[in-house]
Design an enzyme around this catalytic site. Structure first.
Site, PDB file in Angstrom:
ATOM      1  N   SER A  15     -26.108 -11.358  33.909  1.00  0.00           N
ATOM      2  CA  SER A  15     -26.533 -11.033  35.076  1.00  0.00           C
ATOM      3  C   SER A  15     -28.019 -11.438  35.064  1.00  0.00           C
ATOM      4  O   SER A  15     -28.871 -11.877  36.305  1.00  0.00           O
ATOM      5  CB  SER A  15     -26.494  -9.914  35.714  1.00  0.00           C
ATOM      6  OG  SER A  15     -25.071  -9.887  35.854  1.00  0.00           O
ATOM      7  N   ALA A  49     -10.022  -5.716  37.333  1.00  0.00           N
ATOM      8  CA  ALA A  49     -10.289  -6.867  38.007  1.00  0.00           C
ATOM      9  C   ALA A  49      -9.065  -7.263  38.697  1.00  0.00           C
ATOM     10  O   ALA A  49      -9.203  -7.814  39.942  1.00  0.00           O
ATOM     11  CB  ALA A  49     -10.483  -7.992  36.982  1.00  0.00           C
ATOM     12  N   ASP A  65     -16.689  -7.597  43.940  1.00  0.00           N
ATOM     13  CA  ASP A  65     -15.835  -8.597  42.728  1.00  0.00           C
ATOM     14  C   ASP A  65     -14.621  -9.426  43.541  1.00  0.00           C
ATOM     15  O   ASP A  65     -14.584 -10.596  43.352  1.00  0.00           O
ATOM     16  CB  ASP A  65     -15.120  -7.570  41.806  1.00  0.00           C
ATOM     17  CG  ASP A  65     -16.109  -7.133  40.821  1.00  0.00           C
ATOM     18  OD1 ASP A  65     -17.070  -7.807  40.450  1.00  0.00           O
ATOM     19  OD2 ASP A  65     -15.754  -6.154  39.883  1.00  0.00           O
ATOM     20  N   ILE A 115      -9.992 -15.722  35.340  1.00  0.00           N
ATOM     21  CA  ILE A 115     -11.444 -15.002  35.386  1.00  0.00           C
ATOM     22  C   ILE A 115     -12.109 -14.967  33.985  1.00  0.00           C
ATOM     23  O   ILE A 115     -13.429 -14.705  33.985  1.00  0.00           O
ATOM     24  CB  ILE A 115     -11.262 -13.442  36.143  1.00  0.00           C
ATOM     25  CG1 ILE A 115     -10.635 -12.703  34.807  1.00  0.00           C
ATOM     26  CG2 ILE A 115     -10.308 -13.697  37.162  1.00  0.00           C
ATOM     27  CD1 ILE A 115     -11.169 -11.146  35.372  1.00  0.00           C
ATOM     28  N   GLY A 140     -13.825 -18.984  35.557  1.00  0.00           N
ATOM     29  CA  GLY A 140     -14.130 -17.731  35.904  1.00  0.00           C
ATOM     30  C   GLY A 140     -15.626 -17.413  36.002  1.00  0.00           C
ATOM     31  O   GLY A 140     -16.132 -16.377  36.599  1.00  0.00           O
ATOM     32  N   LYS A 185     -18.461   1.596  35.815  1.00  0.00           N
ATOM     33  CA  LYS A 185     -18.412   1.259  37.213  1.00  0.00           C
ATOM     34  C   LYS A 185     -17.616   2.420  38.085  1.00  0.00           C
ATOM     35  O   LYS A 185     -17.643   2.719  39.219  1.00  0.00           O
ATOM     36  CB  LYS A 185     -17.268   0.027  37.299  1.00  0.00           C
ATOM     37  CG  LYS A 185     -17.960  -1.219  36.847  1.00  0.00           C
ATOM     38  CD  LYS A 185     -17.135  -2.417  37.400  1.00  0.00           C
ATOM     39  CE  LYS A 185     -17.618  -3.891  36.798  1.00  0.00           C
ATOM     40  NZ  LYS A 185     -16.966  -4.895  37.167  1.00  0.00           N
ATOM     41  N   GLY A 190      -5.583  -4.330  35.419  1.00  0.00           N
ATOM     42  CA  GLY A 190      -7.037  -3.477  35.512  1.00  0.00           C
ATOM     43  C   GLY A 190      -7.693  -3.436  36.489  1.00  0.00           C
ATOM     44  O   GLY A 190      -7.409  -4.052  37.624  1.00  0.00           O
TER      45      GLY A 190
HETATM   46  P1  ATR Z   1     -10.575  -5.229  33.435  1.00  0.00           P
HETATM   47  O1  ATR Z   1     -11.087  -4.092  34.099  1.00  0.00           O
HETATM   48  O2  ATR Z   1     -11.653  -6.359  33.091  1.00  0.00           O
HETATM   49  O3  ATR Z   1      -9.571  -6.000  34.283  1.00  0.00           O
HETATM   50  P2  ATR Z   1      -8.862  -3.642  31.614  1.00  0.00           P
HETATM   51  O4  ATR Z   1      -8.761  -2.631  32.845  1.00  0.00           O
HETATM   52  O5  ATR Z   1      -9.291  -3.283  30.461  1.00  0.00           O
HETATM   53  O6  ATR Z   1      -9.951  -4.577  32.195  1.00  0.00           O
HETATM   54  O7  ATR Z   1      -7.560  -4.711  31.813  1.00  0.00           O
HETATM   55  C1  ATR Z   1      -7.424  -5.656  30.808  1.00  0.00           C
HETATM   56  C2  ATR Z   1      -6.102  -6.209  31.301  1.00  0.00           C
HETATM   57  O8  ATR Z   1      -5.918  -7.118  30.116  1.00  0.00           O
HETATM   58  C3  ATR Z   1      -4.992  -5.232  31.264  1.00  0.00           C
HETATM   59  O9  ATR Z   1      -4.165  -5.838  32.292  1.00  0.00           O
HETATM   60  C4  ATR Z   1      -4.507  -5.392  29.706  1.00  0.00           C
HETATM   61  O10 ATR Z   1      -2.792  -4.921  29.843  1.00  0.00           O
HETATM   62  P3  ATR Z   1      -2.486  -3.539  29.513  1.00  0.00           P
HETATM   63  O11 ATR Z   1      -2.538  -2.887  30.760  1.00  0.00           O
HETATM   64  O12 ATR Z   1      -1.196  -3.701  29.136  1.00  0.00           O
HETATM   65  O13 ATR Z   1      -3.333  -3.155  28.375  1.00  0.00           O
HETATM   66  C5  ATR Z   1      -4.658  -6.832  29.520  1.00  0.00           C
HETATM   67  N1  ATR Z   1      -4.442  -7.386  28.127  1.00  0.00           N
HETATM   68  C6  ATR Z   1      -5.477  -7.045  27.273  1.00  0.00           C
HETATM   69  N2  ATR Z   1      -4.993  -7.348  25.921  1.00  0.00           N
HETATM   70  C7  ATR Z   1      -3.764  -8.092  26.389  1.00  0.00           C
HETATM   71  C8  ATR Z   1      -2.805  -8.928  25.359  1.00  0.00           C
HETATM   72  N3  ATR Z   1      -3.176  -9.087  24.046  1.00  0.00           N
HETATM   73  N4  ATR Z   1      -1.815  -9.286  26.002  1.00  0.00           N
HETATM   74  C9  ATR Z   1      -1.460  -8.939  27.208  1.00  0.00           C
HETATM   75  N5  ATR Z   1      -2.346  -8.372  28.112  1.00  0.00           N
HETATM   76  C10 ATR Z   1      -3.532  -7.963  27.584  1.00  0.00           C
END
Ligand code: ATR
Length: 278
Positions: free
Chosen positions: A18, A134, A104, A219, A242, A67, A132
């Protein structure tokens, strides 16, 4: 004239793109202002936010992990922030109170519409991978513009189910193991997970199941061309990276703090890509 001040509050925050992004716009528009990285520990977030008006800040961005906490600390929130329970942009109002917004979802849509102008939101279902923060922002924005069905698939199925329950239709939970089937008939698929990011495995997805005029959006922007996007391009599908979401979500904050509507264009992309990698 006192320079206008803004910045990004996070912990850690050294990786944030940023400052390069807003710095480019400040320079381009010849604005007497500054935008700086503000590393703030979680236990100091409230003090830091309350100091913004005292220090003469016009506002700030908020990033990981603050956030949700910032959402609880600000005095006013807009509708997007209220729905997401998270704030990424703060404005200091003339009376010194803090207004929290979440840009976002809007950033995602603006970039998608600029990169895939042929995509019609009301036509066909969309598959969203991840549940999550996003995914919440993106699914909410897609629902707002009339997408008829939003299939949400997440590694932890229960999280996709909870999100679909909370938002209601058009969101619909979809089993992670059946995500390839979820591509059938879709006009768009969006990866909001960390899969494909540097240091993570690639996202395995059978793009041959997506209609041939489908759009593939990721993204992840480190790397800019993920394996998913490379696969999409090889198949002649429209691929949306992204970085644009990051650039577009920043516009509303810049306009509010510095009084100029900035452009998202190639020189900006180059300036941001040339900044230190996360
Ligand atoms: P953000 O706020 O950036 O969306 P987050 O809340 O940490 O970040 O969400 C990360 C996302 O990536 C989640 O959907 C997570 O899946 P889980 O809810 O099962 O944790 C997904 N994610 C992260 N690592 C992953 C992996 N190795 N395989 C599949 N999904 C993954």
């Amino acid at each position: 004239m006192t320079p206008r001040l803004s910045g990004v509050i996070g912990w850690p925050v050294g990786h944030s793109r940023s400052p390069a992004l807003h710095g480019h716009w400040l320079q381009r528009h010849g604005i007497a202002g500054a935008y700086i990285a503000l590393p703030v520990r979680p236990e100091h977030l409230e003090q830091a936010l309350r100091a913004l008006p005292i220090l003469g800040f016009a506002g700030c961005n908020v990033t990981v992990p603050h956030k949700e906490a910032a959402f609880r600390l600000v005095d006013h929130v807009d509708a997007s922030a209220a729905r997401l329970g998270a704030v990424n942009t703060i404005l200091v109002r003339p009376d010194g109170t803090l207004e929290g917004r979440n840009t976002d979802g809007e950033g995602f849509l603006k970039h998608l519409q600029a990169s895939a102008p042929g995509w019609v939101p009301t036509d066909r279902p969309v598959l969203v991978l991840g549940a999550g923060g996003a995914a919440r922002a993106i699914a909410g924005a897609l629902a707002d513009i009339g997408v008829p069905e939003i299939r949400v698939a997440n590694r932890t199925d229960a999280r996709a189910e909870a999100l679909a329950r909370e938002f209601g239709p058009p969101l619909k939970p979809w089993a992670w193991d059946r995500r390839d089937d979820g591509l059938a008939g879709c006009g768009l698929v969006v990866n909001t997970t960390q899969l494909g990011m540097n240091g993570y495995p690639a996202l395995a997805l059978a793009l041959d199941r997506l209609p041939s005029d489908g759009v593939v959006s990721d993204i992840v922007y480190s790397p800019l061309e993920t394996a998913l996007l490379a696969d999409a391009r090889c198949r002649g599908l429209v691929a949306v990276d992204g970085l644009g979401m990051l650039l577009h979500q920043a516009r509303a904050g810049f306009a509010a703090w510095f009084g100029v509507e900035p452009e998202v264009d190639e020189p900006l992309r180059r300036a941001v890509l040339g900044s230190p990698a996360p």
